[in-house]
Structure formats: C-alpha cells, structure tokens
Design an enzyme around this catalytic site. Structure first.
Site, PDB file in Angstrom:
ATOM      1  N   GLY A  15      15.514  21.760  46.021  1.00  0.00           N
ATOM      2  CA  GLY A  15      16.792  22.474  45.961  1.00  0.00           C
ATOM      3  C   GLY A  15      17.797  21.614  45.218  1.00  0.00           C
ATOM      4  NE  ARG A  16      16.906  22.649  41.016  1.00  0.00           N
ATOM      5  CZ  ARG A  16      15.694  23.059  41.405  1.00  0.00           C
ATOM      6  NH1 ARG A  16      15.551  23.913  42.387  1.00  0.00           N
ATOM      7  NH2 ARG A  16      14.621  22.612  40.814  1.00  0.00           N
ATOM      8  CG  ASP A 236      13.749  31.395  43.037  1.00  0.00           C
ATOM      9  OD1 ASP A 236      13.260  30.387  43.561  1.00  0.00           O
ATOM     10  OD2 ASP A 236      13.131  32.460  42.898  1.00  0.00           O
TER      11      ASP A 236
HETATM   12  N1  LIG Z   1       9.398  15.557  33.495  1.00  0.00           N
HETATM   13  C1  LIG Z   1       8.425  16.350  33.932  1.00  0.00           C
HETATM   14  N2  LIG Z   1       7.154  16.219  33.468  1.00  0.00           N
HETATM   15  C2  LIG Z   1       6.162  17.029  33.906  1.00  0.00           C
HETATM   16  N3  LIG Z   1       6.347  18.025  34.801  1.00  0.00           N
HETATM   17  C3  LIG Z   1       7.596  18.205  35.276  1.00  0.00           C
HETATM   18  C4  LIG Z   1       8.695  17.396  34.882  1.00  0.00           C
HETATM   19  N4  LIG Z   1       9.808  17.847  35.546  1.00  0.00           N
HETATM   20  C5  LIG Z   1       9.416  18.887  36.323  1.00  0.00           C
HETATM   21  N5  LIG Z   1       8.091  19.097  36.167  1.00  0.00           N
HETATM   22  C6  LIG Z   1       7.278  20.159  36.779  1.00  0.00           C
HETATM   23  O1  LIG Z   1       8.195  21.172  37.212  1.00  0.00           O
HETATM   24  C7  LIG Z   1       7.945  21.504  38.577  1.00  0.00           C
HETATM   25  C8  LIG Z   1       9.248  21.829  39.305  1.00  0.00           C
HETATM   26  O2  LIG Z   1       9.880  22.858  38.580  1.00  0.00           O
HETATM   27  P1  LIG Z   1      11.173  23.569  39.251  1.00  0.00           P
HETATM   28  O3  LIG Z   1      11.561  24.672  38.340  1.00  0.00           O
HETATM   29  O4  LIG Z   1      12.166  22.556  39.626  1.00  0.00           O
HETATM   30  O5  LIG Z   1      10.476  24.140  40.576  1.00  0.00           O
HETATM   31  P2  LIG Z   1      11.094  24.874  41.868  1.00  0.00           P
HETATM   32  O6  LIG Z   1      12.319  25.569  41.413  1.00  0.00           O
HETATM   33  O7  LIG Z   1       9.981  25.784  42.255  1.00  0.00           O
HETATM   34  O8  LIG Z   1      11.338  23.833  42.898  1.00  0.00           O
HETATM   35  C9  LIG Z   1       7.288  20.293  39.192  1.00  0.00           C
HETATM   36  O9  LIG Z   1       6.391  20.721  40.210  1.00  0.00           O
HETATM   37  C10 LIG Z   1       6.528  19.676  38.005  1.00  0.00           C
HETATM   38  O10 LIG Z   1       5.198  20.147  37.977  1.00  0.00           O
HETATM   39  C1  LIG Z   2       7.118  34.724  46.378  1.00  0.00           C
HETATM   40  C2  LIG Z   2       7.900  34.873  45.117  1.00  0.00           C
HETATM   41  O1  LIG Z   2       7.129  35.445  44.121  1.00  0.00           O
HETATM   42  C3  LIG Z   2       8.428  33.572  44.736  1.00  0.00           C
HETATM   43  O2  LIG Z   2       9.600  33.510  45.500  1.00  0.00           O
HETATM   44  C4  LIG Z   2       8.813  33.384  43.282  1.00  0.00           C
HETATM   45  O3  LIG Z   2       9.468  34.515  42.735  1.00  0.00           O
HETATM   46  C5  LIG Z   2       9.739  32.239  43.226  1.00  0.00           C
HETATM   47  O4  LIG Z   2      10.559  32.086  44.068  1.00  0.00           O
HETATM   48  C6  LIG Z   2       9.648  31.299  42.115  1.00  0.00           C
HETATM   49  O5  LIG Z   2      10.585  30.273  42.283  1.00  0.00           O
HETATM   50  P1  LIG Z   2      10.129  28.743  42.349  1.00  0.00           P
HETATM   51  O6  LIG Z   2      11.363  28.057  41.813  1.00  0.00           O
HETATM   52  O7  LIG Z   2       9.842  28.444  43.783  1.00  0.00           O
HETATM   53  O8  LIG Z   2       8.935  28.592  41.448  1.00  0.00           O
HETATM   54 MG   LIG Z   3      12.868  27.371  40.909  1.00  0.00          MG
END
Ligand SMILES: Nc1ncnc2c1ncn2[C@@H]1O[C@H](COP(=O)(O)OP(=O)(O)O)[C@@H](O)[C@H]1O
Ligand SMILES: C[C@H](O)[C@H](O)[C@@H](O)C(=O)COP(=O)(O)O
Ligand SMILES: [Mg+2]
Length: 486
Positions: A15-16, A236
């Site tokens: 989260g951010r 999201d």
């Molecule tokens: N500098 C990087 N190099 C390689 N992979 C990265 C890097 N930064 C992020 N990632 C990839 O992006 C993923 C996280 O993406 P993000 O959009 O922040 O995910 P979420 O929103 O689902 O938490 C990580 O699991 C990683 O695999």
């Molecule tokens: C279950 C949903 O498909 C899932 O929420 C997806 O849409 C999602 O949230 C992707 O966001 P991430 O940032 O967790 O990859």
């Molecule tokens: Mg995300």
C-alpha cells in the site's frame, strides 16, 4: 481548494500514500508512505488486517500534516471483490476474508447448478472467478449475514471509517458479479441466490463523488490535515486504467502488479458468446466506460518465489538474474489454478514442469525467467484473443504498475506479440486515483486531457518488436495451452 491531492492505493502486496499537485500543467507525484500488505490465516480463514491498513493511512496523513499541508483531498483505491460485514452500530463483524481463501473453491459449480453461467454472464458481463463476491456471499456464515446491516466493499469501508459516510462505488461493485449491466443495480435474482437484500448495500455511486470530511476526532487524535474524501475509481485496477497514458490508435493496457489485468477500454460492454467463452470481463470503469479485461496470475508468482527464497533477492535482483538466462526453456500455463495460492510456489512450478516432461528451472534466475517469459507469452496470446473478439487489431500495449519496471518482460511481450509496448508509469493506479479527484474538483477538464498530462509528466519507455526473433514460439504456446488447460 485543497493544497494537495493524496491517493491511498492499496494493492494485494503493498500500500502507499502518494501526494500530488499540478505544476505548470504537469503532474508532480511523491511517495509519502509505503507499507506491506498481505493476508494472514487466522480464525479459520485467510484474512486482511484492515484495522492495520487504516492505521497506516492515518500514519501517512500525519506525515503529510507534518510536512506542512493543512488541507488535502483524498481518494482511496484497493483490490476488488472483498468486503466487510458491518452491524447496525457501524461495527465490523469480523476481519474481512481474503479472496484467495479456499472457502470458494468449487463454489461456481455449486451456485450455477440451477442458475446458468450464460444467464449470469448476460446479466453482469463479469468473468467467472471463484473468488468473486457472489461466491463469497454464497459461502458466507449465515449467522453473520443475519447480523449484517451493511456489506461494504473494502475501499468503501475504509472511507466509512474515515468519514462516517458509506456508499458502494460502481467500478468495484461491478467486480461482485452481481451488478446488472442493464439496470445498473444489484440483480435481485442473484441477491436472492445468496440471501442478501438490496438494502444491505449502501447506495451505488459513480466514481468522482464527494464522500465527506475526515472525522474531527481522527484529525485531533492523529494530528491530521483537514481532509475531504472523494470516492474515486475505488477498484485499484479501474484507477490504473484511468492512469494509463493510452498511447496508440487502438491501445490496450496491462495493469501489471500482483495481478496482470490485460484489456481495453470500451464505451459499451462486450458480453457476447466469444467474450463469454474466453472469460473476458466487463468491469465498470470511470465516466461510463467498461474495462474489458482478463485476470492473469501476474507477478504474484514472482512474489511467492521471492518469499520462498527467504527474500534474499530484491525484485530488481531477480530480474537481473533472469536476464542471464535464455527465455522459453519451458512452457507454463501461468493461469493454472495450482498457482493461485500454493504452499510453495517454487515446488509447484517445478512439479508442473516435471509433469509436462519439460526442463525444470532450478536457480533463482531460471525460475524468474520461466515466469517472465511465460507471462509475456500469455499476454501475447491474450492480445490475439482480444483482436478476435473485438474484430479489430490492437496496435499498442501500455504496461503500467510495478511490472512496468521489468524491461526484459516488456521487450519479450513486444517481440512475441508484434505490437509496440509503452511501459510506465509504475504508479499509474495512484495517478488515476489523483486524476479522478482533480476532475471532480475541476482542476482537470476530462480524462482525455488528463492522459495527455500523464504522457508529458512521466517517463514512458518504448519497446519495439524485434522482428523474426523467437519464431513460432507463440504458436507452440497456443497449442500447449490447448493440451494443458489447467
Ligand atoms: N524494480 C523492479 N524490478 C522488477 N520487478 C519490480 C520492480 N518494482 C516492482 N516490481 C514488480 O512489481 C510488483 C509490484 O507491483 P505493484 O503494482 O506495486 O503491485 P500491487 O499494487 O499489487 O501491490 C512486484 O511484485 C514486482 O514483481
Ligand atoms: C480480485 C481482483 O481481480 C483483483 O482485485 C485485481 O483487480 C486487483 O486488485 C489488481 O490489483 P493489484 O495491485 O493487487 O495487482
Ligand atoms: Mg496495484
């Protein structure tokens, strides 16, 4: 007038809070607070610690106040489908159960034993994923449901705790697979199927609706800025699509985070036979659009490998190690359900390769390249399927989210699919969240102008297809998928 705009973006892994303002018609964005997210198994289920997530938001808002901002606009977006059950006193009845929990395994077959999948898809246009809200409510504890005054989707619940006001925002409501495309209401037949009443959901609202002010008692207790909360595209992925630059005549997006969501933005839903057979979804988007997309297992697989390696390697290091390995050494259906929530992802991937009589990846670099190269194959295959369903050729793919940082995967995707790839911004979800707030407050006129601002504000890397490289590998993959659909 807010001093500044703040996006709360909580994905499945992180989260951010991102702080943003418009400076000379460019979007300036700064990460103020980042925290880990993830579900934990307790009280019989995989659950999210939602109180901790709310506490992290308050910590982030305090940092913004300490930085000298006294009045902010705030938007909240999180993952989809999950919900909080709230009693008549406004108290949550339990910590929310995570969508990867095993309680909905087999639920689609149970629920559709006397209600056809075709009927549900015609009504909702939503893909069949066993963790959709519809199946979670089907399996929900009946006693808890009986005590439930309101069912709030995760971001709506967070907004409720912060302001005391509750709504159901439509982009996230559509992921329940209960929202009728035609009526724009929860479908009564589907609600009856899961013993839930319309009145148990707060009123449906479009993205870009003012929710209300942050509670005074929270402002005082945590020393927070005056905050107006706007209900943005609270799913999201919907925010990520808003935050996509949209480069190309007929462009597609790939929101590449824990999940990979590949698709395009439509003005009318596409819930015909081809879309149904390919399990494409029509999640509602911002401003009357539809997110015609498919869920792909995504970087969840890499996250698990990293964890299985005791987090000895950063994501960037895993990508570097992968670059040293040849791609396509084995073919993997990355969407096989065995990868949805295994005890050990490395064991699962190696078992899969043994069972399909393929080379088994052993080292961290071989494992990472196996995942990256098969994700790029899966993306390329889905682009071909999108062309077939939509009956036009998608000419570019905009990759956003953390995965936009993986240059080797961006390049492989461009080469295998034959379309130009534009990678970035990695924080497109937070950017989209901010954009919806700015459009609501009148700082930006509309999403078209917003996307021009995004293109001019952030680094976007272009990856052109390397023609002639890896000939026939996509065709090999397509026949492999036909023979090994998991
Ligand atoms: N500098 C990087 N190099 C390689 N992979 C990265 C890097 N930064 C992020 N990632 C990839 O992006 C993923 C996280 O993406 P993000 O959009 O922040 O995910 P979420 O929103 O689902 O938490 C990580 O699991 C990683 O695999
Ligand atoms: C279950 C949903 O498909 C899932 O929420 C997806 O849409 C999602 O949230 C992707 O966001 P991430 O940032 O967790 O990859
Ligand atoms: Mg995300």
């Amino acid at each position: 007038m807010a001093d500044v705009y703040v996006a709360v973006d909580i994905g499945a892994s992180s989260g951010r809070l991102m702080l943003s303002k418009l400076v000379d018609n460019r979007l300036v964005i700064e990460e103020v607070h980042r925290f880990k997210n993830g579900f934990v198994h307790y009280q019989g289920h995989d659950r999210w610690n939602i109180d901790k997530l709310i506490e992290e938001i308050l910590i982030g808002l305090n940092k913004i106040k300490e930085a000298g901002y006294h009045s902010v606009s705030l938007g909240i977006d999180t993952w989809a489908v999950d919900y909080v059950l709230v009693d008549g006193k406004g108290k949550k009845l339990q910590d929310p159960i995570a969508y990867r929990d095993t309680r909905t395994q087999g639920s689609i077959e149970k629920l559709t034993s006397d209600l056809s999948k075709e009927y549900i898809y015609k009504k909702t246009g939503i893909q069949f994923l066993d963790f959709n809200t519809l199946y979670q409510l089907f399996e929900e504890d009946r006693d808890l449901l009986a005590k439930t005054d309101k069912i709030m989707m995760i971001p709506d619940y967070i907004g409720y705790v912060l302001t005391g006001n509750s709504v159901t925002e439509v982009t996230n409501a559509s992921t329940t697979q209960m929202l009728s495309l035609r009526e724009g209401l929860f479908d009564n037949h589907l609600l009856e199927k899961v013993n839930v009443k319309q009145s148990q959901f707060p009123k449906l609202v479009e993205a870009g609706t003012v929710l209300g002010d942050l509670k005074q008692k929270l402002i005082k207790k945590y020393n927070l800025p005056k905050t107006e909360v706007i209900t943005v595209t609270t799913h999201d992925t919907a925010s990520a699509v808003v935050g996509t630059p949209g480069i190309g005549q007929r462009w597609a997006y790939l929101s590449s985070g824990t999940w990979s969501l590949i698709g395009t933005e439509l003005n009318t839903p596409e819930n015909g036979t081809k879309a149904f057979k390919q399990n494409y979804t029509n999640e509602w988007g911002a401003y009357g659009t539809y997110r015609f997309l498919k869920n792909i297992m995504g970087l969840w697989i890499i996250q698990n490998i990293k964890h299985n390696l005791d987090d000895k390697y950063s994501f960037a290091q895993l990508a570097e190690l992968a670059k040293k390995e040849p791609p396509f050494q084995q073919l993997i259906d990355v969407n096989d359900e065995r990868f949805q929530n295994p005890d050990n992802m490395i064991v699962q991937i190696q078992a899969y390769c043994r069972e399909t009589q393929q080379k088994v990846p052993e080292t961290p670099g071989q494992l990472a390249m196996a995942v990256y190269s098969n994700l790029s194959l899966y993306y390329a295959n889905e682009l071909a399927i999108l062309d077939d369903i939509l009956e036009y050729h998608i000419d570019s793919l905009n990759i956003v989210g953390g995965g936009a940082n993986v240059a080797l995967m961006n390049q492989l995707t461009a080469t295998i699919s034959g379309v130009n790839v534009y990678a970035g911004p990695s924080e497109a979800t937070a950017i989209g969240n901010i954009i919806v707030q700015m459009i609501t407050k009148g700082d930006i006129l509309n999403i078209y102008l917003a996307r021009r601002i995004i293109t001019n504000s952030f680094e976007i890397k272009e990856f052109k297809p390397e023609n002639g490289k890896y000939p026939q590998v996509l065709q090999k993959y397509q026949s492999f998928l036909k023979d090994h659909k998991g």
